[in-house]
Design a protein around this motif. Structure first.
Motif, PDB file in Angstrom:
ATOM      1  N   LEU A  44       0.801  -1.218   0.000  1.00  0.00           N
ATOM      2  CA  LEU A  44       0.000   0.000   0.000  1.00  0.00           C
ATOM      3  C   LEU A  44       0.835   1.270   0.000  1.00  0.00           C
ATOM      4  CD1 LEU A  44      -2.836  -1.051   2.479  1.00  0.00           C
ATOM      5  CD2 LEU A  44      -2.772  -1.211  -0.006  1.00  0.00           C
ATOM      6  N   GLY A  86      -1.080   1.908 -10.662  1.00  0.00           N
ATOM      7  CA  GLY A  86      -1.502   0.593 -10.190  1.00  0.00           C
ATOM      8  C   GLY A  86      -0.698  -0.524 -10.823  1.00  0.00           C
ATOM      9  N   THR A 155      -6.880  -5.031  -1.368  1.00  0.00           N
ATOM     10  CA  THR A 155      -7.975  -4.599  -2.235  1.00  0.00           C
ATOM     11  C   THR A 155      -8.555  -3.266  -1.780  1.00  0.00           C
ATOM     12  OG1 THR A 155      -8.526  -6.910  -2.731  1.00  0.00           O
ATOM     13  CG2 THR A 155     -10.207  -5.257  -3.176  1.00  0.00           C
ATOM     14  N   LEU A 158      -5.974  -0.273  -2.284  1.00  0.00           N
ATOM     15  CA  LEU A 158      -5.660   0.123  -3.656  1.00  0.00           C
ATOM     16  C   LEU A 158      -6.900   0.367  -4.496  1.00  0.00           C
ATOM     17  CD1 LEU A 158      -2.688  -2.289  -4.529  1.00  0.00           C
ATOM     18  CD2 LEU A 158      -2.575   0.087  -3.773  1.00  0.00           C
ATOM     19  N   ALA A 159      -8.086   0.247  -3.894  1.00  0.00           N
ATOM     20  CA  ALA A 159      -9.319   0.387  -4.670  1.00  0.00           C
ATOM     21  C   ALA A 159      -9.416   1.744  -5.346  1.00  0.00           C
ATOM     22  CB  ALA A 159     -10.531   0.151  -3.772  1.00  0.00           C
ATOM     23  N   ARG A 161      -7.190   3.266  -6.845  1.00  0.00           N
ATOM     24  CA  ARG A 161      -6.431   3.238  -8.098  1.00  0.00           C
ATOM     25  C   ARG A 161      -7.139   2.425  -9.172  1.00  0.00           C
ATOM     26  NH1 ARG A 161      -2.348   7.034  -7.320  1.00  0.00           N
ATOM     27  NH2 ARG A 161      -1.758   6.946  -5.117  1.00  0.00           N
ATOM     28  N   ALA A 166      -7.138  -3.740  -8.081  1.00  0.00           N
ATOM     29  CA  ALA A 166      -6.882  -3.986  -6.662  1.00  0.00           C
ATOM     30  C   ALA A 166      -7.344  -5.374  -6.259  1.00  0.00           C
ATOM     31  CB  ALA A 166      -7.580  -2.932  -5.813  1.00  0.00           C
ATOM     32  N   TYR A 241      -4.239  -4.369 -13.073  1.00  0.00           N
ATOM     33  CA  TYR A 241      -4.210  -3.007 -13.608  1.00  0.00           C
ATOM     34  C   TYR A 241      -3.704  -2.935 -15.049  1.00  0.00           C
ATOM     35  CZ  TYR A 241      -4.960  -1.338  -8.839  1.00  0.00           C
ATOM     36  OH  TYR A 241      -5.478  -1.099  -7.588  1.00  0.00           O
TER      37      TYR A 241
END
Length: 532
Positions: A44, A86, A155, A158-159, A161, A166, A241
């Motif tokens: 993260l 990402g 998840t 990074l959601a 992004r 993610a 990504y």
């Protein structure tokens, strides 16, 4: 009626699974959160770091262009499939996050299967209303819980992004962990003690990394057969990504289910405490006539494995030094991070110092594992027969500590030799850069000795100490944490060589601190009751 009988029989074999799962999670209430937190924070923290390094599309395009022609860097990190932050995050830390999840998973499974059988505790447990398959099921579920929490954190973190990317990265990391969890479950049936079970599964993980590295060095799109043979290669080919390949998750699912089925089949065909590959009886005299010789016999496999791994890691780091220096040479933010990790010398020297510092951080894991072999011998009851003879506690402990602290010096020396071989430069400065990490490694080992001697039930907290130091060393410079925070770690006080001046004062202070911690732990060990 037959179906009902079969169903009730299956239920009986799993009786008590919930209770054992809760017990396993309670026992690992410190270890699992540390592993999950270190891994999640590593992932993260990377987008913000990469945004500072490659903030513009032109800089990201330049990075991708350089990676296409730099096979040594692809071998170390893997190919990059997209220029978004990402995609760069998945490229930079995906393989290493998967490897950390694999290590966490294999340790959890072996701890709650073969470790329990070896100590005799599982025999007491299954003598009650506990099904035959319940311990293995609980161990795999404990690993699944840890990987599920890790996947959820990745998840959620990074959601922002991109939710799909993610989710793909989180599931891929967790899937890698579960593949090696079920593999450890198989190996635990084949070996008669926990030590070779951990070692063999870790060796498979090392082979998976080597296969992926060889495949990625040959191609720039992850299409090599060698890459596809490795579960770590599956993780990168999931392409989080970068146009996610969701079908790759079926590889993780199929491998975990197939290996789990094999583990269950093997568990049903052997006696409790036995294995399909029984240990050979060894001589009680001669080479094993002393406590030190016994300690060496117990730990020599681990020392050999770590030695080979560090030599190869040093050679790989040496081979990529010039290419990495070229890669970050035009990026001011990257140069600043390397300078914080390796000192403000020339870029190549700073990179060498940063990489040898990374090797020192990993060596801290070795010294903790080696010191805690004392804890394993004591809690399993194997130490009592040794101490019942003409062997004192200090003499018994000294055999293991010599291997722990001396082995740390050996693997760092071999890392320096490998670095010199890969870099093709004078070995002297490179050996010094590796060996200067030793006092900090010994401090972590001394903390493990103190915990084992003073608080044996909390001895596994030494992994938390090593994990916190690892996190500060890896993530701290990238997050530009204050120097006061970085210096909480003993590695934050070491001189940055080569390139910088050699400062002997912190080296001597850290060595003295390591000695004081170790002596205090031995004094406490001598005065307390032995545990079982």
């Amino acid at each position: 009626m037959t179906a009902l009988a079969a169903g009730s029989g299956g239920a009986r074999r799993l009786a008590g699974t919930g209770t054992l799962l809760r017990f396993a999670l309670r026992r690992d209430r410190l270890v699992i959160p540390v592993w999950v937190a270190v891994n999640a924070l590593m992932v993260l923290s990377m987008p913000n770091t990469l945004e500072g390094l490659y903030g513009t599309p032109a800089e990201r395009a330049g990075l991708m262009g350089q990676l296409e022609t730099n096979s040594s860097l692809r071998a170390m990190v893997g190919p990059v499939f997209g220029d978004s932050l990402g995609a760069l995050t998945a490229w930079r830390v995906g393989v290493y996050a998967g490897a950390l999840a694999a290590v966490m998973s294999l340790l959890v499974v072996v701890r709650h299967t073969r470790d329990e059988e070896e100590s005799g505790r599982q025999e007491l447990i299954v003598s009650g209303a506990v099904g035959r398959r319940a311990p293995l099921t609980a161990a795999l579920l404990a690993a699944a819980v840890a990987n599920a929490v890790l996947a959820a954190l990745v998840t959620a973190g990074l959601a922002g992004r991109g939710a799909a990317g993610a989710l793909a990265l989180g599931l891929g990391i967790a899937g890698t962990g579960m593949v090696f969890a079920t593999m450890a479950a198989i190996v635990a049936q084949l070996t008669e003690s926990a030590r070779p079970a951990r070692g063999l599964t870790a060796a498979v993980l090392g082979a998976a990394f080597v296969l992926r590295a060889a495949g990625d060095s040959a191609t720039d799109d992850g299409s090599s057969v060698l890459t596809w043979v490795s579960p770590l290669g599956w993780l990168e080919n999931l392409r989080a990504y970068a146009g996610e390949r969701w079908w790759v998750l079926l590889l993780f699912t199929g491998a975990a289910l197939a290996q789990g089925a094999v583990a269950y089949a093997l568990a049903g065909r052997r006696d409790l405490g036995m294995s399909f590959r029984p240990a050979r009886p060894g001589p009680a005299t001669g080479r094993l006539g002393t406590a030190g010789a016994l300690a060496w016999r117990l730990q020599r496999g681990g020392v050999l494995g770590w030695s080979v791994g560090f030599f190869l890691a040093g050679a790989v780091y040496g081979a990529i030094t010039e290419g990495a220096a070229d890669l970050v040479g035009g990026n001011e933010r990257a140069r600043e991070i390397i300078a914080r990790m390796g000192g403000r010398a020339g870029l190549a020297d700073a990179f060498v110092s940063a990489m040898t510092g990374t090797l020192g951080l990993v060596a801290a894991l070795y010294v903790v594992a080696s010191v805690l072999r004392l804890h394993g011998e004591e809690t399993s009851g194997r130490a009592e027969p040794v101490l019942a003879g003409a062997v004192g506690r200090l003499r018994w402990a000294a055999g293991h500590l010599v291997i722990a602290f001396g082995g740390a010096a050996l693997i760092l020396l071999l890392a320096g030799a490998g670095y010199a071989l890969g870099y093709g430069r004078d070995a002297g400065p490179l050996l010094a850069a590796c060996l200067v990490q030793l006092p900090a490694v010994w401090v972590i080992g001394g903390a493990a000795v103190l915990l084992h001697g003073l608080l044996p039930r909390a001895a596994v907290a030494a992994w938390g100490v090593a994990g916190a130091v690892l996190l500060l060393g890896w993530v701290g410079p990238a997050l530009d944490l204050p120097r006061a925070v970085l210096e909480v770690s003993p590695f934050g006080h070491l001189p940055k060589v080569p390139g910088g001046e050699m400062a002997w004062a912190p080296v001597l202070v850290l060595t003295g601190l390591a000695a004081a911690l170790s002596v205090s732990g031995l004094v406490a060990l001598r005065r307390r009751d032995m545990t079982s």
